[in-house]
Design an enzyme around this catalytic site. Sequence first.
Site, PDB file in Angstrom:
ATOM      1  N   TYR A  80       0.856  -1.196   0.000  1.00 31.01           N
ATOM      2  CA  TYR A  80       0.000   0.000   0.000  1.00 31.01           C
ATOM      3  C   TYR A  80       0.890   1.243   0.000  1.00 31.01           C
ATOM      4  O   TYR A  80       0.632   2.212  -0.709  1.00 31.01           O
ATOM      5  CB  TYR A  80      -0.911  -0.014   1.226  1.00 31.01           C
ATOM      6  CG  TYR A  80      -1.916   1.113   1.206  1.00 31.01           C
ATOM      7  CD1 TYR A  80      -3.172   0.928   0.644  1.00 31.01           C
ATOM      8  CD2 TYR A  80      -1.596   2.366   1.715  1.00 31.01           C
ATOM      9  CE1 TYR A  80      -4.079   1.961   0.587  1.00 31.01           C
ATOM     10  CE2 TYR A  80      -2.499   3.406   1.664  1.00 31.01           C
ATOM     11  CZ  TYR A  80      -3.748   3.207   1.107  1.00 31.01           C
ATOM     12  OH  TYR A  80      -4.636   4.228   1.043  1.00 31.01           O
ATOM     13  N   PHE A 132      -9.659  18.804 -24.949  1.00 31.52           N
ATOM     14  CA  PHE A 132     -10.008  17.394 -25.013  1.00 31.52           C
ATOM     15  C   PHE A 132     -11.288  17.244 -24.189  1.00 31.52           C
ATOM     16  O   PHE A 132     -11.531  18.015 -23.256  1.00 31.52           O
ATOM     17  CB  PHE A 132      -8.874  16.494 -24.497  1.00 31.52           C
ATOM     18  CG  PHE A 132      -9.239  15.045 -24.654  1.00 31.52           C
ATOM     19  CD1 PHE A 132      -9.350  14.492 -25.913  1.00 31.52           C
ATOM     20  CD2 PHE A 132      -9.555  14.257 -23.559  1.00 31.52           C
ATOM     21  CE1 PHE A 132      -9.754  13.167 -26.080  1.00 31.52           C
ATOM     22  CE2 PHE A 132      -9.953  12.936 -23.720  1.00 31.52           C
ATOM     23  CZ  PHE A 132     -10.057  12.396 -24.982  1.00 31.52           C
ATOM     24  N   THR A 133     -12.104  16.242 -24.532  1.00 35.74           N
ATOM     25  CA  THR A 133     -13.446  16.138 -23.933  1.00 35.74           C
ATOM     26  C   THR A 133     -13.418  16.146 -22.397  1.00 35.74           C
ATOM     27  O   THR A 133     -14.104  16.955 -21.754  1.00 35.74           O
ATOM     28  CB  THR A 133     -14.141  14.847 -24.406  1.00 35.74           C
ATOM     29  OG1 THR A 133     -13.245  13.749 -24.202  1.00 35.74           O
ATOM     30  CG2 THR A 133     -14.501  14.923 -25.882  1.00 35.74           C
ATOM     31  N   ASP A 222      -0.405  18.449 -21.529  1.00 38.24           N
ATOM     32  CA  ASP A 222      -1.059  17.140 -21.558  1.00 38.24           C
ATOM     33  C   ASP A 222      -0.204  16.288 -22.489  1.00 38.24           C
ATOM     34  O   ASP A 222      -0.205  16.483 -23.709  1.00 38.24           O
ATOM     35  CB  ASP A 222      -2.488  17.281 -22.080  1.00 38.24           C
ATOM     36  CG  ASP A 222      -3.232  15.947 -22.120  1.00 38.24           C
ATOM     37  OD1 ASP A 222      -2.564  14.896 -22.176  1.00 38.24           O
ATOM     38  OD2 ASP A 222      -4.476  15.971 -22.120  1.00 38.24           O
ATOM     39  N   LYS A 265      -1.964   5.688 -22.727  1.00 36.48           N
ATOM     40  CA  LYS A 265      -1.393   6.025 -24.038  1.00 36.48           C
ATOM     41  C   LYS A 265       0.130   6.122 -23.897  1.00 36.48           C
ATOM     42  O   LYS A 265       0.841   5.267 -24.389  1.00 36.48           O
ATOM     43  CB  LYS A 265      -1.977   7.356 -24.525  1.00 36.48           C
ATOM     44  CG  LYS A 265      -3.467   7.268 -24.808  1.00 36.48           C
ATOM     45  CD  LYS A 265      -4.063   8.626 -25.113  1.00 36.48           C
ATOM     46  CE  LYS A 265      -5.530   8.517 -25.408  1.00 36.48           C
ATOM     47  NZ  LYS A 265      -5.850   8.438 -26.830  1.00 36.48           N
ATOM     48  N   ARG A 388     -15.613  11.768 -33.452  1.00 31.54           N
ATOM     49  CA  ARG A 388     -14.981  12.950 -32.867  1.00 31.54           C
ATOM     50  C   ARG A 388     -15.580  14.154 -33.589  1.00 31.54           C
ATOM     51  O   ARG A 388     -14.989  14.728 -34.476  1.00 31.54           O
ATOM     52  CB  ARG A 388     -13.455  12.913 -33.049  1.00 31.54           C
ATOM     53  CG  ARG A 388     -12.757  11.719 -32.442  1.00 31.54           C
ATOM     54  CD  ARG A 388     -12.371  11.839 -30.974  1.00 31.54           C
ATOM     55  NE  ARG A 388     -13.456  11.848 -30.028  1.00 31.54           N
ATOM     56  CZ  ARG A 388     -13.298  11.624 -28.725  1.00 31.54           C
ATOM     57  NH1 ARG A 388     -12.123  11.347 -28.218  1.00 31.54           N
ATOM     58  NH2 ARG A 388     -14.316  11.668 -27.905  1.00 31.54           N
ATOM     59  N   PHE A 454     -21.545  11.355 -25.260  1.00 31.84           N
ATOM     60  CA  PHE A 454     -21.167  10.374 -26.287  1.00 31.84           C
ATOM     61  C   PHE A 454     -20.863   9.007 -25.699  1.00 31.84           C
ATOM     62  O   PHE A 454     -20.975   7.996 -26.382  1.00 31.84           O
ATOM     63  CB  PHE A 454     -19.957  10.882 -27.096  1.00 31.84           C
ATOM     64  CG  PHE A 454     -18.758  11.220 -26.249  1.00 31.84           C
ATOM     65  CD1 PHE A 454     -18.627  12.466 -25.665  1.00 31.84           C
ATOM     66  CD2 PHE A 454     -17.761  10.290 -26.034  1.00 31.84           C
ATOM     67  CE1 PHE A 454     -17.526  12.773 -24.875  1.00 31.84           C
ATOM     68  CE2 PHE A 454     -16.651  10.581 -25.256  1.00 31.84           C
ATOM     69  CZ  PHE A 454     -16.539  11.835 -24.667  1.00 31.84           C
TER      70      PHE A 454
HETATM   71  N1  F0G Z   1      -5.899  13.857 -22.572  1.00 33.09           N
HETATM   72  C1  F0G Z   1      -5.827  13.391 -23.822  1.00 33.09           C
HETATM   73  C2  F0G Z   1      -5.110  14.159 -24.870  1.00 33.09           C
HETATM   74  C3  F0G Z   1      -6.435  12.160 -24.138  1.00 33.09           C
HETATM   75  O1  F0G Z   1      -6.357  11.698 -25.386  1.00 33.09           O
HETATM   76  C4  F0G Z   1      -7.113  11.444 -23.126  1.00 33.09           C
HETATM   77  C5  F0G Z   1      -7.823  10.210 -23.429  1.00 33.09           C
HETATM   78  C6  F0G Z   1      -7.147  11.980 -21.833  1.00 33.09           C
HETATM   79  C7  F0G Z   1      -6.529  13.181 -21.588  1.00 33.09           C
HETATM   80  C8  F0G Z   1      -7.858  11.279 -20.732  1.00 33.09           C
HETATM   81  O2  F0G Z   1      -7.124  10.176 -20.340  1.00 33.09           O
HETATM   82  O3  F0G Z   1      -8.655   8.235 -20.791  1.00 33.09           O
HETATM   83  O4  F0G Z   1      -6.647   8.001 -19.302  1.00 33.09           O
HETATM   84  O5  F0G Z   1      -8.627   9.295 -18.570  1.00 33.09           O
HETATM   85  N2  F0G Z   1      -8.117   9.852 -24.598  1.00 33.09           N
HETATM   86  C9  F0G Z   1      -8.777   8.595 -24.955  1.00 33.09           C
HETATM   87  C10 F0G Z   1      -9.025   8.541 -26.435  1.00 33.09           C
HETATM   88  C11 F0G Z   1      -9.975   8.301 -24.161  1.00 33.09           C
HETATM   89  O6  F0G Z   1      -9.575   7.547 -26.882  1.00 33.09           O
HETATM   90  O7  F0G Z   1      -8.646   9.454 -27.183  1.00 33.09           O
HETATM   91  P1  F0G Z   1      -7.811   8.852 -19.719  1.00 33.09           P
END
Ligand code: F0G
Length: 481
Positions: A80, A132-133, A222, A265, A388, A454
Amino acid sequence: METISFFDGRKIPLERHKVRIVQQLTLLPVEERLERIKEASSNLYLLHNKDIFLDMLTDSGVNAMSDRQQAAMMQADDAYAGSESFFRLEKTLHGIFGMDHFLPVHQGRGCEKILADLLVKPGDIVPMNYHFTTTKAHIERCGGEVIELICPEGLVYQSDHPFKGNIDTQALARLLDKEHDRVAFVRIEAGTNLIGGQPFSFANLRETAAICHKHGINLVMDASLLQDNLYFLKTKDEECKDLSLREIMRAVADLCDIIYFSARKLGFARGGGICMRESELVDRLKELVVLNEGFLTYGGMSVREIEAIAVGLEETLDFSVVSQGPEFIAYMVAKLEERGVPVVTPAGGLGCHLDASRFVPHIPSEQYPAAALAAALFIAGGIRGMERGTLSESRDADGNEKIAEMELLRLAIPRRVFTMSQIDYAIDRVTWLYENRNLIGGLRFEHEPKILRFFLGKLAPLSDWQEKIAAKFASDLPGSL
Ligand code: F0G
């Protein structure tokens, strides 16, 4: 940069790895694909993975791991508090980015949540190259506003500009001169996701950092898609072409104050984290990590994943590893362009992006053209892409649709997962669909969630166009799955 040329002159990307573990795939007959998309309410997130032939939804958490990553996972130190696995990852990140602190977080949006909780208050603005979303959702949840300052070329679907992810530095300088008191931080996204995986140039990042630091404002990167951006800096940026990937990575980090990433990623595993320099923010962020994510030596991640990230990050500094994604994408984009299919150019990172605004111009934005195209491609080939476009936006405060600036269907190419013949198959099915594009119709919501609609929204086709596509496919390719 080592290259391998073909004697017969062909230019095809060559895999620099061999496959030693495989997962069986099923391609359902077209009639069943039609049934499955209907059961999933035309939302590809709601499909079962077993029903998908090529999963091009995302690269997130689905990149192939290397034997070295898997081996490292076996020697993870479960605790932990005080896990050696954490200290190994911390040391790797320190070596790569040279920052003082590493705070582990369970995935990218966890980083966005705690950064927004700490830094964004009502009335603040957060300038960035592009949103980003999940980033935007967290900033707005805290009462802040996202200001997008992408360079004008960034929103041009077909272009030959090599760095469409650049921020408009003149606009940033003007904004900060006027509004610096309201700026929570400036965010720059590597490999800008929503506009087609497009990179920034090194000069652009340097100018951005200078503008921020003139006003004492933090530059937050990011870095989730930094590996693709690194590839483009190495191959297209005069300033970086003689540097190693490690040197480029370090030069990029040296300009930033905070770097956060999704290790689903960057690092080819699952997790995330925040790297930062010494500042009074560190202790407050640590408290938020402990409150939201877990103790400071795991942050919601499994120790096995922590080991895999440490190895994956080192592999990200190997050109033969990071080049594979962009080279496959460039191949797919070039082949589709040859066939007249509208795609985003230049080819970026992450995936091949179909330009739905020209693929299905007959579908109005309010009927979600890119989402309709995604459903149609599943019927045509068992391929799952990711919308997208307008569906990925949220309505404004009055409930009006916010029409996306780019209407894209992303066909992600997770690293080291697909073979060339699978890419050729995807090219073939997209081409068939393009020939039959007039059959594709619009979608409407049956159930529309308020946040990130989405992901869980349920949609329905506005006519029987999905049946028509299945029937045309069966008659054009009789006997073929
Ligand atoms: N920032 C970027 C540029 C991303 O592409 C993503 C995730 C996140 C933040 C959020 O990270 O999913 O680990 O919480 N992108 C994925 C995609 C979901 O399919 O483009 P996460």
